[in-house]
Design a protein around this motif. Sequence first.
Motif, mmCIF file in Angstrom:
data_model
loop_
_atom_site.group_PDB
_atom_site.id
_atom_site.type_symbol
_atom_site.label_atom_id
_atom_site.label_comp_id
_atom_site.label_asym_id
_atom_site.label_seq_id
_atom_site.Cartn_x
_atom_site.Cartn_y
_atom_site.Cartn_z
ATOM 1 N N LYS A 182 0.841 -1.198 0.000
ATOM 2 C CA LYS A 182 0.000 0.000 0.000
ATOM 3 C C LYS A 182 0.885 1.260 0.000
ATOM 4 C CE LYS A 182 -3.494 1.961 3.024
ATOM 5 N NZ LYS A 182 -2.660 2.502 4.074
ATOM 6 N N ASP A 191 -6.382 -2.880 3.670
ATOM 7 C CA ASP A 191 -5.244 -2.775 2.743
ATOM 8 C C ASP A 191 -5.457 -3.686 1.539
ATOM 9 O OD1 ASP A 191 -4.124 -1.082 4.534
ATOM 10 O OD2 ASP A 191 -2.541 -2.428 5.230
ATOM 11 N N LYS A 216 -7.943 -2.346 -0.911
ATOM 12 C CA LYS A 216 -7.347 -1.257 -1.671
ATOM 13 C C LYS A 216 -6.451 -1.805 -2.792
ATOM 14 C CE LYS A 216 -5.703 3.320 -0.845
ATOM 15 N NZ LYS A 216 -5.654 4.401 0.069
ATOM 16 N N ILE A 217 -5.704 -2.867 -2.460
ATOM 17 C CA ILE A 217 -4.783 -3.470 -3.431
ATOM 18 C C ILE A 217 -5.571 -4.162 -4.550
ATOM 19 C CG2 ILE A 217 -3.021 -5.286 -3.697
ATOM 20 C CD1 ILE A 217 -2.285 -4.418 -0.638
#
Length: 412
Positions: A84, A119, A122-123
């Motif tokens: 991230k 995270d 988001k990835i």
Amino acid sequence: PSIEVVIKSSAPARDQKRPPILVLVMCPTRELAVQAAAEANALLKYHPSFGVQVVIGGTRLALEQKRMQANPCQILVATPGRLKDHIENTAGFATRLMGVKVLVLDEADRLLDMGFRKDIEKIIDAVPKQRQTLLFSATVPAEVQQMCHIALKRDHEFINTVQEGSEETHSQVRQMYLAAPLDKQFSLLYALLKEHVADDINYKVIVFCTTAMVTKLVADVLGELKLNVREIHSRKSQSYRTRVSDEFRKSKGLILVTSDVSARGVDYPDVTLVIQVGLPADRQQYIHRLGRTGRKGKDGQGILLLAPWEEFFLSTVKDLPITKAPVPTVDPDTKKMVERALSRVEMKSKESAYQAWLGYYNSNKKIGSDKFRLVELANEFSRSMGLDNPPAIPKLVLGKMGLRNVPGLRSR
């Protein structure tokens, strides 16, 4: 399959400044990421134009940025937090991720246990929708099922490699437990290790402790007792952890004292004994730690060392073949040696271990619910380190633990 995807794609043009990353592998711990990258490198041995890079916390971001710029990086192995960081702070990185054809989530249950869910989401948003996704998990709790809905296609294939009714823990591993008061545990641990070292010239032992600072304390004591000890925990730098991990993997005649950074996935061959000191967080953790021995058909042994008030844990593993271990004899000389070793350990190490111990058991529902009893037990632990008075703890820390004004605690 991921390697095939890389090899089938054409080799990057020499003048291509930032070639796309084709395979992205996410691992929960640094140790696991380093191990996965080593395997990928071995598989790419005869394909020198393709490269594997690792990005993990504990190393300098700028150093990783340089390395990815200077070397081929078709396969990237990463821990979620650091990945991230790169998405947000490394120029051109997000664009390179748009080339991802395979996304691998390794030890998905552990990734989610460790609080990486946001995270990971988001990835997943940063890589193309058109890709192959492989998700591996030792257990499939509800969180992992939710992650499957987010990361995988609707018609994904579920492959279960654990046969119905197969044993959770290796039948080759002899499992035993010992219950002893805290003030006897350092001596018992030393006696168990001495006995094992004398019995097996090729001994290779892992001692699991409850927290990083308790790990440090136990390693300090065993080191003072002249045992051949190494330690791995989250307070050590990444370069140190990698070095020790490699040494332990390749050596025999070593004792590794560790927190849970070594509990899962990390493959140390030929471990002869696993000792777990104190209450495991849960049944799953007990099983994963035990799984470091008895690998690849080899024999192994596991010992769980509990205080009498921790014996309630045994009810969660009552279906496993755990028997009561014979108590090793601790003669007066051994007891004195251990007391002397404890007296040589730095006060700072004992203070940190006491605070960490208190924090760990405070967060256990069964033990932490009675704060008065918890403090009594913590002070028993303090006495087991050879201290007459428990170390003082910062007021702020006590406040966060909900332990302000509990009798028996000293604050500063």
